[in-house]
Every structure is written in C-alpha cells, then in structure tokens.
Design a protein around this motif. Structure first.
Motif: not given
Lengths: 104, 418
Positions: A18-19, A38, A40-41, A43-44, A47, A50-51, A58, A104
């Motif tokens: 998320l930097e 925000d 969307l972040d 949600v990510d 996710v 979850q992964r 969810r 990364e």
C-alpha cells in the motif's frame, strides 16, 4: 506465534503493497484518516488476508468495523488464534507473507 | 460551417525500438528489429512452442513516479499510454491550465484493454478461489477504456474522454475523432492515439487462424515480419503506445507550441461483408473518403505509410487497393514499419504516424524491413526497399490502418507551411 511477528507482517504489507510510510504505522493511526487508505484498499486488504490465510472475510461484520491499525492487529490476532486452534500452521503463513512482501 | 484546422503539437512514443520519437527513428533508420522470441511465455502458457513478439521496456522510475492512487488501476497498457502521453505533453509544453481546461480531451484506443489483467481475472476465478479473491482494481485494469481513463486522471483531463475500440484501426480512429472534435469547436486540445500490451492470448489468436507467424515453425525473429514480401507468412504482435497532442491551429500559434504537421483528412468505413479478411474495395472506398475529406488530389501524396502487417491476404488486399486508387501515373513511395516493430495492433496507427512525421522532418522515406521481393498480388507499387532511406521531399503523408471486423481508417497529414 508471537504477536510481534504478526504485527510485523501486517506492517510490511502496508509498506510494500500500500506504499504507506513506515513511520505512520502507529497502532492508533486511522486506516482512512491517517494512512490514506480508501474503500478499495480495504477490499484489497481483505482479499489479501483471505488469500493468505485461506479464509472468507467478505461477509465479516468485524472486518467492516475496523477503524485503526490496532483494530486490524486485534482482528487478525483473533483470526490467527482461531486458525491455530483448528490446526493450521499460521507461522508458516506469516513467514510466507513476509517472504512475498519482500519480493516487490 | 468552417472547420477549424488541427495541428500536431506534441509527440510521445513507447516502442520496442525506442522511447522517444528520435530514438525510434534512429533505430528504424538503422534497420533494427524489435522482434525476439518470447522466452518468458514458454513455461507459462504454451509448453515447448516459441512465440515471437516485440516487447517494450518501460523504466521503473517512470512507473514509480505515478501516484499509487492512480497506478493501482493500471495494467501495462495504461502504463505505456501514460508514458507516451507524458512525453507528448512535455514535448508540447502544455501548461497545467491547458490540461485541466474543459476544452481539453483525451481519446485513446486499443484492441483489447488490459489483456494480461483480463487473463489474470479468469485465472483467479477458475483456479485461485473464485471472484471473491479478485483485487478491487482488477476490473479497472481490464476494461477496454482502461488506458484513456487512467491517462485522463493522471493529467486531470476534464473534457471529452473516449476510447475507440476498433482493433488495429483504433489509434487512427482516435486521432480522427480528436480531429473532428477540434475542427467542430467542441475541444481545443486532445491527447490522442493508441496503446496495446503484448499477451500470448492475443498472439495465439492470430496464429490459430494462420494470420500469425507460427511458433511451431521456428524462424529467425528478425526476418519473421516481412510486409508485402513473397516469403511472408503472417504477422508478429508487438506492443507500445503512440500519443500525440492535437490542437486547434490558432490555439497552438498563440502559445508558441511546436508544430509537427497538420491533420488535413480523416476517414473511416466498414466493408460490411467480411469480418476476418481485408476487402480491397472497402479500403479503396476509405481512401476515396479521406482524400475527399481533405480536398486533396491523391497524386499530391509524398508517402504512404501502409498498414501492411505481413499477412498473406491483408497485404495483397492493401496493395490492390493502392494500385487501383492511385493508378500508375505517379508512383508514390510506400513502406510498412511492421518489419521493424511487429504489429502493435491498437497502437500501430500513431506509432507509425509519429515515425512518418519524423520522415517528414528529415525529408526521407524509410524502407520496409525484410521486403526483398514483392509477393504475388503485391507487385506494381513504388516500394522503398533495401537498407537505405530514400531522400525525397515529404510534405504529405497518408497513414492507413485496417482492422478485423472489416473496419478501415486513414489519415492525411501535411507539413505546415513555413
């Protein structure tokens, strides 16, 4: 697994994916207000968890109530304990998170 | 109504042969070829088969310079378009106030949108736990207008934003639509062009209908794409982006912008009868329309930047249309740049337009790489062949782009009188 390992893994996700600047990662920091995330972040983030942990978040009401970084630490600590109790090797998962984040 | 004149005031390009118009032009002039074996696809997708491709290299510094709030919506196609757009904006010396004006728009076309993001989405759904494990930005990275909205948000564009989606004709349609908006007074400036990212799913689609160079028949990558040549067997996909700043003439003059050329004609049409093969009659119709639009006598053309992708049927259809339309009275130099760059699909129109503008600047026409003997049905045109550019005054250029779906598009570009 020690809590500090879990926190380290979460913080690493914030920095690498998320930097977010590391010095902002204080437990009382608001995810939206102080760290600039925000919806969307979020949600990510969900996710990603979850992964990594192979769980479904969810429909989790608790996830929706997270406001600060401390809330997130507590939430994940609780989930980790549940998983460990069900026989999942969470240490391995956290090590994998750290390993993947480092790429990364 | 009087149509306003439209000029090109900025150019930005990202290609397998360079990331500035000058770099690209120098490489083309040397006869370099950006095509290589896509080793990175070997394990992932197609076993032992070897696909060819012409990939780009984008600097990591540029990628990192894009704020994460926008970058997270970008797959490669958007990064490529953003790079080319940033260079075009810089080249045109556009001020922030110009970029944010409601009279400034952005039109970027592509064939596929974010191809790798689409493939990734399917993989997550089918192999990695289903849709609930998909990133929140997966859709934004995938959609067909992903490049144009990402570029628009990067520069704070508030005018018209559109994304023509006509495969290989997309970039020319983007410039044409921009021309129409400016000429009609709706916009003063439009960042426009095309972008595309390489993906084995797309390269494989060409191969399966025998329009691509087969990965199971190894050949020298550098000699694999050979537009109009007798030994051509199909196209090789490339990737990249070409973005130009198109601007109303008076607006450009007033702010002292560089002027690289004027778009004097644009046309697009469909053959209406054939989806997968080029139709020389419809190509000819497109040529008629573009010269009518410009009010220009075809014989006054100095260079034809052909679409010619190195397919057996497509190149012959284009050659037939050119011969029929221009006649034999005055031979006009023709070349295709797809021997050097492969077929960059939705980006090809503007990458090749930018190279043509460089030819205009240098008053020379570059040859078609690997064209040694014109193939059957391709004979009779004034091909620029060999390894050396042909020195000739270049004031008026025709840029052709033809697409699957029977869609044809053409632009006429003229050097500004000094």
């Amino acid at each position: 697994m020690e809590k500090k390992d879990l926190i380290e893994a979460i913080n690493k996700t914030f920095v690498d994916n998320l930097e977010v600047e590391e010095e902002l990662l204080k437990p009382e920091a608001g995810l939206f207000t102080d760290l600039g995330l925000d919806s969307l972040d979020m949600v990510d983030l969900m996710v990603g968890l979850q992964r990594k942990f192979k769980i479904s978040l969810r429909q989790s009401e608790e996830m929706r109530k997270i406001v600060t970084l401390q809330d997130l630490y507590d939430f994940i600590e609780k989930k980790e304990a549940e998983l460990r109790a069900s026989g999942v090797n969470t240490q391995e998962i956290v090590e994998k998170i750290n390993e993947d984040s480092g790429k990364e | 109504m009087t149509q306003r004149r439209c000029v090109i005031t900025g150019m930005g390009v990202l290609s397998s042969l360079g990331s500035t118009p000058e770099e690209l032009y120098d490489a083309l002039r040397r006869g370099d070829c950006g095509i290589r074996v896509m080793e990175e696809w070997k394990e992932q997708h197609f076993g032992a088969e070897k696909f060819l491709g012409a990939p780009v290299t984008l600097s990591r510094e540029f990628v990192k310079s894009i704020p994460r709030s926008i970058r997270r919506f970008m797959s490669n196609i958007s990064l490529y378009a953003s790079y080319a757009a940033a260079k075009a904006v810089e080249d045109s010396r556009l001020a922030e106030t110009d970029l944010k004006s409601p009279k400034t728009g952005c039109i970027i076309g592509s064939t596929m949108g974010g191809t790798t993001a689409i493939a990734e989405a399917y993989r997550i759904v089918t192999e990695e736990g289903g849709a609930e494990n998909m990133s929140s930005t997966q859709f934004f990275k995938s959609v067909s207008h992903t490049a144009v909205f990402n570029v628009s948000h990067l520069f704070g564009i508030t005018g018209t934003v559109q994304a023509p989606c006509a495969a290989c004709a997309s970039a020319v349609q983007a410039v044409g639509q921009a021309r129409d908006l400016i000429a009609g007074g709706k916009q003063d400036i439009v960042l426009c062009g095309g972008a595309e990212e390489l993906a084995p799913e797309v390269s494989g689609s060409f191969e399966i209908i025998y329009a691509g160079v087969s990965p199971s028949r190894p050949r020298n990558p550098k000699a694999s794409s050979r537009p109009f040549d007798a030994r051509r067997v199909g196209l090789v996909c490339g990737e990249g982006a070409g973005i130009i700043v198109l601007e109303e003439l008076e607006h450009a003059l007033k702010r002292g912008a560089p002027i690289y050329g004027e778009i004097i004609g644009y046309a697009t049409c469909c053959c209406g009868s054939q989806i997968s093969q080029s139709d020389s009659g419809a190509i000819e119709q497109c040529l008629r329309l573009v010269y009518d639009d410009a009010g220009l006598e075809p014989s006054r053309t100095d260079y034809i930047s052909a679409h010619a992708t190195s397919t057996i049927q497509g190149d012959a259809a284009e050659a037939a249309a050119l011969k029929n339309f221009f006649g034999t009275e005055r031979k006009i130099p023709v070349s295709s740049l797809k021997g050097h760059l492969g077929h960059t699909l939705g980006a090809s129109g503007t990458i090749e337009l930018i190279a043509s503008l460089m030819m205009m600047k240098h008053n020379e026409v570059l040859p078609t790489l690997n064209l040694e003997t014109p193939g059957e049905g391709c004979e009779g045109l004034d091909y620029v062949m060999g390894s050396r550019p042909r020195s000739v005054p270049v004031s008026t250029v025709l840029k052709n782009s033809f697409a699957f779906g029977g869609i044809n598009a053409a632009l006429l570009c003229k050097k500004m009188d000094t």
